[in-house]
Write an enzyme that holds these catalytic residues in place. Structure first.
Site, mmCIF file in Angstrom:
data_model
loop_
_atom_site.group_PDB
_atom_site.id
_atom_site.type_symbol
_atom_site.label_atom_id
_atom_site.label_comp_id
_atom_site.label_asym_id
_atom_site.label_seq_id
_atom_site.Cartn_x
_atom_site.Cartn_y
_atom_site.Cartn_z
ATOM 1 N N THR A 1 -53.316 9.395 -26.119
ATOM 2 C CA THR A 1 -52.535 8.176 -25.911
ATOM 3 C C THR A 1 -51.087 8.562 -26.074
ATOM 4 O O THR A 1 -50.790 9.597 -26.648
ATOM 5 C CB THR A 1 -52.898 7.157 -27.024
ATOM 6 O OG1 THR A 1 -54.241 6.757 -26.855
ATOM 7 C CG2 THR A 1 -52.025 5.924 -27.031
ATOM 8 N N ASP B 1 -57.436 0.293 -29.711
ATOM 9 C CA ASP B 1 -56.351 -0.302 -30.498
ATOM 10 C C ASP B 1 -55.055 -0.426 -29.719
ATOM 11 O O ASP B 1 -54.187 -1.235 -30.075
ATOM 12 C CB ASP B 1 -56.099 0.560 -31.747
ATOM 13 C CG ASP B 1 -55.712 1.998 -31.372
ATOM 14 O OD1 ASP B 1 -56.324 2.551 -30.424
ATOM 15 O OD2 ASP B 1 -54.820 2.558 -32.022
ATOM 16 N N GLY C 1 -59.428 4.567 -31.967
ATOM 17 C CA GLY C 1 -58.917 3.200 -31.943
ATOM 18 C C GLY C 1 -59.691 2.247 -32.820
ATOM 19 O O GLY C 1 -59.119 1.332 -33.426
ATOM 20 N N ARG D 1 -64.741 -1.586 -22.832
ATOM 21 C CA ARG D 1 -64.306 -1.271 -24.210
ATOM 22 C C ARG D 1 -62.775 -1.310 -24.280
ATOM 23 O O ARG D 1 -62.083 -0.779 -23.431
ATOM 24 C CB ARG D 1 -64.811 0.105 -24.604
ATOM 25 C CG ARG D 1 -64.377 0.578 -25.998
ATOM 26 C CD ARG D 1 -63.128 1.447 -25.964
ATOM 27 N NE ARG D 1 -62.834 2.086 -27.248
ATOM 28 C CZ ARG D 1 -61.729 2.788 -27.484
ATOM 29 N NH1 ARG D 1 -60.832 2.950 -26.553
ATOM 30 N NH2 ARG D 1 -61.532 3.334 -28.671
ATOM 31 N N VAL D 2 -62.269 -1.956 -25.319
ATOM 32 C CA VAL D 2 -60.829 -1.997 -25.547
ATOM 33 C C VAL D 2 -60.556 -1.318 -26.885
ATOM 34 O O VAL D 2 -61.218 -1.613 -27.883
ATOM 35 C CB VAL D 2 -60.321 -3.459 -25.565
ATOM 36 C CG1 VAL D 2 -58.874 -3.530 -26.007
ATOM 37 C CG2 VAL D 2 -60.486 -4.091 -24.186
ATOM 38 N N THR E 1 -52.244 6.632 -32.637
ATOM 39 C CA THR E 1 -53.113 7.226 -31.616
ATOM 40 C C THR E 1 -54.341 7.794 -32.331
ATOM 41 O O THR E 1 -54.338 7.963 -33.541
ATOM 42 C CB THR E 1 -52.392 8.362 -30.844
ATOM 43 O OG1 THR E 1 -52.036 9.398 -31.754
ATOM 44 C CG2 THR E 1 -51.138 7.870 -30.143
ATOM 45 N N GLY E 2 -55.369 8.098 -31.555
ATOM 46 C CA GLY E 2 -56.601 8.592 -32.158
ATOM 47 C C GLY E 2 -57.683 7.528 -32.110
ATOM 48 O O GLY E 2 -57.621 6.609 -31.285
HETATM 49 N N1 ASP Z 1 -56.373 5.012 -29.614
HETATM 50 C C1 ASP Z 1 -56.881 5.182 -28.292
HETATM 51 C C2 ASP Z 1 -58.138 4.393 -28.137
HETATM 52 O O1 ASP Z 1 -58.929 4.361 -29.056
HETATM 53 C C3 ASP Z 1 -57.168 6.582 -27.938
HETATM 54 C C4 ASP Z 1 -56.255 7.605 -28.518
HETATM 55 O O2 ASP Z 1 -55.207 7.296 -29.003
HETATM 56 O O3 ASP Z 1 -56.563 8.780 -28.495
HETATM 57 O O4 ASP Z 1 -58.356 3.882 -27.069
#
Ligand code: ASP
Length: 381
Positions: free
Chosen positions: A233, A264, A287, A261-262, A284-285
């Site tokens: 992200t 964060d 969500g 799917r949604v 990020t990461g």
């Molecule tokens: N946070 C994002 C999600 O879960 C993905 C990401 O940041 O790597 O959609």
């Protein structure tokens, strides 16, 4: 064992100071690990894939642009990059091979946010989110409605899959199960990979694993039953010369996600948040973990209590670890098996980040130019 809040934050923390932001007593080690906490003045920070984003955002603010316009213009460069598998054009699709994008932006001076989720066929969801903020009374528009809103505002519908993402998705799909009608690599009698693959290996091959390892520097890769799931992200937080703040996050989300799917990223208070009296934050990461801990909101509230940006991010990363109860989300060593990276910029220009796993990095641009900086983590290397 999950660290306690005390393990995560070894420094003593000054408490009230909503606008004065006195410098919190930092240990020498912490100060060395987080030079951004001492920074003052305009700044743009982003996830590590955001060097071009922070450069553009900072340059625009220097010329007088609003911090939300600057953040969106910055992340738009990464959305347009076909080589970034985590965002916009060239992002990885859902399990049906459809790219569904999420984005949000929040503007400190008006305390408004705009977001779109599960939008298909539109390359620049952050710019659409900014229009939701500016032109509507809503905070979030999803799916078909978001696409129609974008097209009514002049955005073009485009195929967001590149050759590379199509190949990766097809290989993921084929390798999912060896009893369906899609042949796995080792079931093919002759090399059917070309011309579709054009020399690239599938997900799961050494070549693809190497590619994922390279990506893992900036993206979180989790393996489930030999199948790689990536997240990635861009978040960009901006502070202009007047101390006005904004935050913007945009993503293609978790690869191979269930359609609809949604994560964060489009959720105000989770994937990003700001309060013009305090500062801006983003995540990020994984969500789901960020949503369950109101990531962006919690970071800003922690800064309001007097924590520096780095301390605020570390506290929330530690809270995420501590509150992760499901066994499937922990390895044999008891550590959580996912990563989250958090970013924060205070209205006086102090900035910082933190990750769960060691090795977290983020992009920064100020009057000294753009660079990557390391951030502390909940778990030590
Ligand atoms: N946070 C994002 C999600 O879960 C993905 C990401 O940041 O790597 O959609």
């Amino acid at each position: 064992m999950a660290p306690t809040r005390r393990d995560v934050l070894s420094t003593s923390l000054a408490i009230p100071a909503i606008l004065a932001f006195p410098s919190v007593a930092l240990s020498k080690t912490r100060r060395q690990a987080a030079p951004g906490d001492d920074h003052r003045g305009p700044v743009a920070i982003a996830s590590a894939n955001g060097i071009p984003a922070v450069e553009r955002a900072f340059a625009m603010m220097h010329e007088g642009a609003d911090p939300a316009d600057a953040a969106v213009a910055g992340v738009t460069i990464v959305e347009n990059d076909p080589n970034d598998l985590s965002v916009g054009y060239g992002g990885l699709p859902n399990e049906e091979g459809v790219i569904q994008l999420d984005a949000s932006v929040m503007h400190g001076p008006t305390h408004k946010s705009g977001a779109v989720a599960c939008i298909e066929g539109i390359k620049n969801p952050a710019a659409v989110a900014l229009l939701v903020l500016k032109r509507t009374d809503h905070c979030l528009i999803v799916g078909e409605g978001a696409k129609r809103f974008a097209m009514a505002n002049g955005f073009k519908e485009e195929d967001l899959m590149t050759d590379r993402t199509r190949q990766i998705w097809m290989r993921w799909n084929a390798n999912l199960n060896d009893r369906d009608d899609w042949l796995d690599e080792d079931q093919m009698d002759w090399d059917a990979r070309d011309p579709m693959n054009r020399g690239r290996g599938p997900i799961g091959s050494n070549e693809a694993v190497n590619e994922l390892e390279r990506l893992a520097a900036d993206h979180d890769v989790r393996w489930r039953n030999g199948v790689a799931y990536t997240t990635g992200t861009i978040n960009c937080c901006t502070v202009d010369g007047s101390g006005d703040v904004a935050s913007c996050t945009t993503t293609s989300g978790l690869s191979w996600k269930i359609p609809g799917r949604v994560g964060d990223s489009p959720i105000t208070g989770a994937g990003m948040y700001c309060d013009n009296d305090v500062g801006a934050a983003g995540a990020t990461g994984r969500g789901e973990a960020v949503i369950l801990n109101c990531g962006g909101f919690s970071i800003v509230r922690a800064m309001e209590r007097g924590l520096t940006p780095t301390e605020a991010c570390l506290e929330v990363a530690g809270d995420i670890v501590r509150r992760t109860k499901e066994k499937r989300l922990r390895g044999e060593d008891g550590r959580v098996n996912f990563d989250v990276k958090l970013y924060a910029a205070r209205k006086d220009g102090a900035y910082g980040g933190a990750s769960i796993r060691p090795g977290g990095r983020f992009a920064v641009c100020d009057e000294n130019g753009a660079r990557i900086e390391a951030c502390p983590s909940v778990y030590n290397a």
